[in-house]
Motif scaffolding. Structure first.
Motif, mmCIF file in Angstrom:
data_model
loop_
_atom_site.group_PDB
_atom_site.id
_atom_site.type_symbol
_atom_site.label_atom_id
_atom_site.label_comp_id
_atom_site.label_asym_id
_atom_site.label_seq_id
_atom_site.Cartn_x
_atom_site.Cartn_y
_atom_site.Cartn_z
ATOM 1 N N ARG A 1 59.248 19.234 -19.547
ATOM 2 C CA ARG A 1 60.406 18.908 -18.546
ATOM 3 C C ARG A 1 61.079 20.502 -18.171
ATOM 4 N NH1 ARG A 1 58.240 14.816 -19.223
ATOM 5 N NH2 ARG A 1 59.105 12.721 -19.730
ATOM 6 N N PRO A 2 61.296 20.320 -17.064
ATOM 7 C CA PRO A 2 62.098 21.499 -16.265
ATOM 8 C C PRO A 2 63.241 21.787 -17.231
ATOM 9 C CG PRO A 2 62.600 19.627 -15.045
ATOM 10 C CD PRO A 2 61.752 19.238 -15.961
ATOM 11 N N TRP A 3 63.429 23.094 -17.548
ATOM 12 C CA TRP A 3 64.622 23.830 -18.200
ATOM 13 C C TRP A 3 64.875 23.309 -19.639
ATOM 14 C CZ3 TRP A 3 65.789 27.978 -15.788
ATOM 15 C CH2 TRP A 3 65.694 28.264 -14.352
ATOM 16 N N ALA A 4 63.926 22.987 -20.129
ATOM 17 C CA ALA A 4 63.804 22.520 -21.794
ATOM 18 C C ALA A 4 64.714 23.786 -22.762
ATOM 19 C CB ALA A 4 62.687 22.255 -22.168
ATOM 20 N N THR A 5 65.372 23.426 -23.283
ATOM 21 C CA THR A 5 66.068 24.374 -24.484
ATOM 22 C C THR A 5 64.861 24.912 -25.077
ATOM 23 O OG1 THR A 5 68.014 22.850 -24.307
ATOM 24 C CG2 THR A 5 67.777 24.626 -26.099
ATOM 25 N N GLY A 6 65.193 26.213 -25.279
ATOM 26 C CA GLY A 6 64.066 26.847 -25.994
ATOM 27 C C GLY A 6 62.860 27.228 -25.128
ATOM 28 N N HIS A 7 62.825 27.166 -23.920
ATOM 29 C CA HIS A 7 61.593 27.436 -23.157
ATOM 30 C C HIS A 7 61.824 29.038 -22.789
ATOM 31 C CE1 HIS A 7 58.352 27.017 -20.294
ATOM 32 N NE2 HIS A 7 59.174 27.863 -19.483
ATOM 33 N N VAL A 8 60.583 29.601 -23.102
ATOM 34 C CA VAL A 8 60.438 31.173 -23.033
ATOM 35 C C VAL A 8 58.989 31.276 -22.519
ATOM 36 C CG1 VAL A 8 60.411 33.440 -23.730
ATOM 37 C CG2 VAL A 8 62.133 31.632 -24.612
ATOM 38 N N GLU A 9 58.817 31.919 -21.372
ATOM 39 C CA GLU A 9 57.388 32.279 -20.923
ATOM 40 C C GLU A 9 56.947 33.519 -21.808
ATOM 41 O OE1 GLU A 9 55.323 30.754 -19.265
ATOM 42 O OE2 GLU A 9 56.635 28.982 -18.583
ATOM 43 N N HIS A 10 56.504 33.388 -22.916
ATOM 44 C CA HIS A 10 56.167 34.689 -23.784
ATOM 45 C C HIS A 10 55.159 35.485 -23.296
ATOM 46 C CE1 HIS A 10 58.122 31.904 -27.092
ATOM 47 N NE2 HIS A 10 58.782 32.887 -27.107
ATOM 48 N N ALA A 11 54.192 34.939 -22.712
ATOM 49 C CA ALA A 11 53.180 35.829 -22.220
ATOM 50 C C ALA A 11 53.554 36.814 -21.147
ATOM 51 C CB ALA A 11 51.999 34.977 -21.576
ATOM 52 N N GLN A 12 54.605 36.350 -20.355
ATOM 53 C CA GLN A 12 55.328 37.374 -19.493
ATOM 54 C C GLN A 12 56.169 38.207 -20.078
ATOM 55 O OE1 GLN A 12 56.705 35.439 -15.637
ATOM 56 N NE2 GLN A 12 55.267 33.742 -16.012
ATOM 57 N N LEU A 13 56.957 37.356 -20.888
ATOM 58 C CA LEU A 13 58.198 38.407 -21.617
ATOM 59 C C LEU A 13 57.706 39.538 -22.324
ATOM 60 C CD1 LEU A 13 61.307 38.579 -22.369
ATOM 61 C CD2 LEU A 13 60.550 36.984 -24.413
ATOM 62 N N PHE A 14 56.601 39.329 -23.218
ATOM 63 C CA PHE A 14 56.028 40.208 -23.972
ATOM 64 C C PHE A 14 54.785 41.048 -23.516
ATOM 65 C CE2 PHE A 14 57.973 37.343 -27.249
ATOM 66 C CZ PHE A 14 59.040 38.076 -27.441
ATOM 67 N N ASP A 15 54.261 40.818 -22.116
ATOM 68 C CA ASP A 15 53.055 41.623 -21.732
ATOM 69 C C ASP A 15 53.341 43.019 -21.931
ATOM 70 O OD1 ASP A 15 50.735 41.159 -20.134
ATOM 71 O OD2 ASP A 15 52.089 42.582 -19.007
ATOM 72 N N SER A 16 54.120 43.826 -21.882
ATOM 73 C CA SER A 16 54.328 45.255 -21.799
ATOM 74 C C SER A 16 54.539 45.785 -22.960
ATOM 75 C CB SER A 16 55.285 45.624 -20.820
ATOM 76 O OG SER A 16 56.537 45.153 -21.334
ATOM 77 N N VAL B 1 49.018 31.704 -26.751
ATOM 78 C CA VAL B 1 49.827 30.460 -26.400
ATOM 79 C C VAL B 1 48.975 29.407 -26.998
ATOM 80 C CG1 VAL B 1 50.877 28.871 -25.129
ATOM 81 C CG2 VAL B 1 51.028 31.399 -24.444
ATOM 82 N N VAL B 2 49.160 28.805 -28.173
ATOM 83 C CA VAL B 2 48.381 27.460 -28.895
ATOM 84 C C VAL B 2 48.788 26.270 -28.232
ATOM 85 C CG1 VAL B 2 47.877 26.451 -30.991
ATOM 86 C CG2 VAL B 2 48.148 28.847 -30.815
ATOM 87 N N ARG B 3 47.995 25.516 -27.266
ATOM 88 C CA ARG B 3 48.488 24.455 -26.879
ATOM 89 C C ARG B 3 48.033 23.108 -27.297
ATOM 90 N NH1 ARG B 3 51.011 25.980 -22.201
ATOM 91 N NH2 ARG B 3 50.299 27.908 -21.212
ATOM 92 N N GLY B 4 47.289 23.154 -28.504
ATOM 93 C CA GLY B 4 46.800 22.088 -29.001
ATOM 94 C C GLY B 4 46.365 22.558 -30.635
ATOM 95 N N GLN B 5 45.666 21.805 -31.452
ATOM 96 C CA GLN B 5 45.236 22.047 -32.769
ATOM 97 C C GLN B 5 43.984 22.703 -32.656
ATOM 98 O OE1 GLN B 5 45.652 19.524 -36.126
ATOM 99 N NE2 GLN B 5 46.794 18.102 -34.944
ATOM 100 N N GLU B 6 43.016 22.428 -31.303
ATOM 101 C CA GLU B 6 41.646 23.138 -31.348
ATOM 102 C C GLU B 6 41.762 24.355 -31.568
ATOM 103 O OE1 GLU B 6 37.716 22.682 -28.670
ATOM 104 O OE2 GLU B 6 39.689 21.582 -28.119
ATOM 105 N N GLY B 7 41.268 25.038 -32.492
ATOM 106 C CA GLY B 7 40.872 26.683 -32.841
ATOM 107 C C GLY B 7 42.370 27.329 -33.074
ATOM 108 N N ALA B 8 43.240 26.496 -33.591
ATOM 109 C CA ALA B 8 44.591 27.253 -33.799
ATOM 110 C C ALA B 8 44.357 27.921 -35.042
ATOM 111 C CB ALA B 8 45.659 25.983 -34.213
ATOM 112 N N LEU B 9 43.630 28.042 -36.008
ATOM 113 C CA LEU B 9 43.436 28.598 -37.260
ATOM 114 C C LEU B 9 42.766 29.869 -36.849
ATOM 115 C CD1 LEU B 9 43.024 26.244 -40.193
ATOM 116 C CD2 LEU B 9 45.007 27.245 -39.327
ATOM 117 N N GLY B 10 41.818 29.678 -35.993
ATOM 118 C CA GLY B 10 40.936 30.843 -35.573
ATOM 119 C C GLY B 10 41.989 31.807 -34.650
#
Length: 543
Positions: free
Chosen positions: A107-122, A129-138
């Motif tokens: 949902r828009p403006w969810a509490t805790g939302h951070v675009e980590h890829a953009q924030l920490f890119d430099s 960014v893990v979006r599901g269980q598939e491959g998470a341990l890898g």
């Protein structure tokens, strides 16, 4: 029910992680529950994400391997930014596990939302960014490996709370994930004649110096460095982060060079024809504000950072190797040659104040045990330790030389003490740095860590004030600060505390105070007129 968080913690333990540092939030509580159910990992909770992440960064430096920290999304993960930047600049292997809003109910403006890829890119080598269980341990496996691959540095993993809380599906978790970007391999020096060119420059140089950086600690290259120095007799120095990689006790001891070193050492380096840097990022502090290499100096650099580019071949060369391997290649090429040029003076005297904090450092030198760790805050604290502390491996010094950030020393002391529970941690911090990290005093008290803290209390940001006065012709910028009653605050937190305005006259009492087991705080009333070694260098540059 076994959750994904349980499996993540189990995989960390399988990969050798024994400690995790962090600060909890609503979105990361499933991880904390998993830590409680796991007997192989000790979780250390700090008083804020910044302090916990700094503790993890220091822990990684001392153990020589990757460290893991956690922070919730929202404002929690951005608070870890200073530690990630320190790790990025210092080449420290650090993995941050963070969370964010649910991926299944965006949902828009969810509490805790951070675009980590953009924030920490430099400031991170990669953000997964893990979006599901598939491959998470890898992803866990790849992050730990990437953090330790050349050049070492921080990696961020974002896993949404609904994924962490879900019942684990092993068949999905173990699916091989897509690979991360390939790193450029080191190990090309011998093929293109670089080693021969470096050796020829060293042989022909009328005066030569070797400067070892913090990378020599991180790469475990102390023995190779010692063998190289003993074999060829080249005068050796260290950067502040490289301090202690070779013994500084006795005659012919290596000294720190650069902005956090001492003037006699800097003068010697400035006069050398050939300068070798091993495992140093060659930033402003370790090159005396980029004074080296000068146009008249030939630079030989050994580093496996894939992003370092070779220099002008008429002025230097890069051995793109791990430090031990590069020194071995250069040793083989130099053969039976030995250095016969000038050597630095044995004196370590400089134009800093000779009592006050200098007396306190002399007391620390006398009390250091074999495996003790010293932690110096940014500003004058690291200057005092850099010039006057005398270490012998495996004793260590760690400071925030990646960023020069105030607020590092106290949380870093937590990480160092956890990494070496058999040692004492000696911490030198200014009142400015302590103000920014006061919460971690409670962590030290709560864990009963053997950390001996000396607070240099002059009620000012004195190094900043001196720069304002001598470089900009301004008044002291912190002249209106109120003095803080540190003894009362430390005692209220539950820490033994002693106050002194005469560390030379009180030396016996200070030793007795610090000899008690567990944490202790000495508040040292220092003068704003005291001149530290790095302040003396800065003032001399201006005048």
């Amino acid at each position: 029910m076994t959750t994904v968080a349980d499996e993540v913690v189990r995989r960390l333990a399988e990969r050798g992680v024994s400690h995790v540092f962090g600060y909890p939030g609503e979105t990361s509580l499933s991880l904390y529950a998993a830590f409680q159910r796991n007997d192989e990992i000790t979780h250390v909770i700090g008083r804020c994400p910044r302090g916990a992440a700094y503790a993890a960064e220091a822990y990684a430096r001392i153990v020589g391997g990757v460290a893991v920290c956690d922070a919730p999304g929202g404002i929690g993960s951005p608070y870890a930014t200073p530690a990630l930047l320190e790790a990025y600049n210092s080449g420290t292997p650090l993995v941050l596990i963070t969370s964010g809003p649910s991926k299944s109910t965006q949902r828009p403006w969810a509490t805790g939302h951070v675009e980590h890829a953009q924030l920490f890119d430099s400031i991170a080598k990669h953000v997964y960014v893990v979006r599901g269980q598939e491959g998470a341990l890898g992803v866990i496996d790849m992050a730990l490996a990437l953090a330790e691959s050349p050049r070492r540095g921080p990696v961020v993993i974002e896993i949404a709370p609904d994924i962490l809380e879900a019942e684990a599906a092993p068949a999905l978790l173990d699916v091989p994930p897509a690979t991360a970007d390939a790193m450029v391999p080191a190990g090309t020096a011998a093929a293109d004649g670089v080693v021969a060119r470096a050796a020829e420059a060293v042989r022909r140089g009328a005066s030569v110096a070797l400067i070892s950086g913090g990378g020599c600690h991180a790469a475990g290259a102390a023995e190779a460095l010692r063998e190289f120095v003993d074999r060829f007799g080249i005068p050796v120095f260290t950067t502040l982060n490289g301090k202690g990689v070779l013994s500084e006790v006795g005659t012919g001891l290596p000294r720190v060079v650069g902005s956090k070193g001492d003037t006699p050492a800097n003068e010697y380096i400035s006069g050398c024809e050939v300068v070798l840097y091993a495992g140093s990022k060659m930033g402003d502090k370790s090159t005396n504000q980029y004074a080296w290499p000068s146009p008249d100096q030939f630079l030989v650099r050994i580093d496996d950072d894939p992003e370092i580019e070779d220099t002008d071949p008429t002025r230097g060369c890069l051995l793109h190797e791990d430090i031990a391997g590069g020194l071995k290649l250069l040793s083989d090429e130099l053969g039976e040659w030995s250095y016969s040029g000038p050597c630095p003076s044995a004196t370590t005297d400089g134009d800093w104040s000779k009592n006050g904090t200098a007396s306190l450092v002399a007391t620390v030198n006398a009390e250091l045990s074999d495996r003790d760790v010293c932690v110096g805050e940014a500003s004058v604290a690291s200057g005092w330790f850099g010039a006057l502390l005398r270490l012998a491996p495996p004793q260590r010094l760690i400071t925030p030389r990646g960023t020069g950030s105030l607020g590092y020393a106290i949380p870093a002391s937590v990480g160092a003490a956890v990494a070496r529970p058999d040692a004492t941690v000696w911490t030198l911090v200014g009142d400015g740095g302590l103000t920014m990290s006061i919460g971690e005093l409670e962590t030290i008290a709560r864990l009963g860590l053997d950390v001996k803290i000396t607070v240099l209390d002059n009620g000012r940001l004195n190094l900043i004030d001196q720069h304002a006065i001598h470089r900009h012709g301004a008044a002291a910028v912190s002249r209106d600060f109120h003095r803080i009653d540190w003894p009362t605050i430390c005692a209220a937190i539950g820490l033994p505390v002693m106050a002194s305005d005469d560390p030379d006259g009180d030396a016996t009492d200070i030793v007795s105070f610090f000899s008690r087991p567990g944490p202790a705080v000495l508040v040292l009333d220092t003068s704003v007129d005291e001149v530290s070694p790095d302040m003396a260098i800065a003032i001399r540059k201006v005048h």
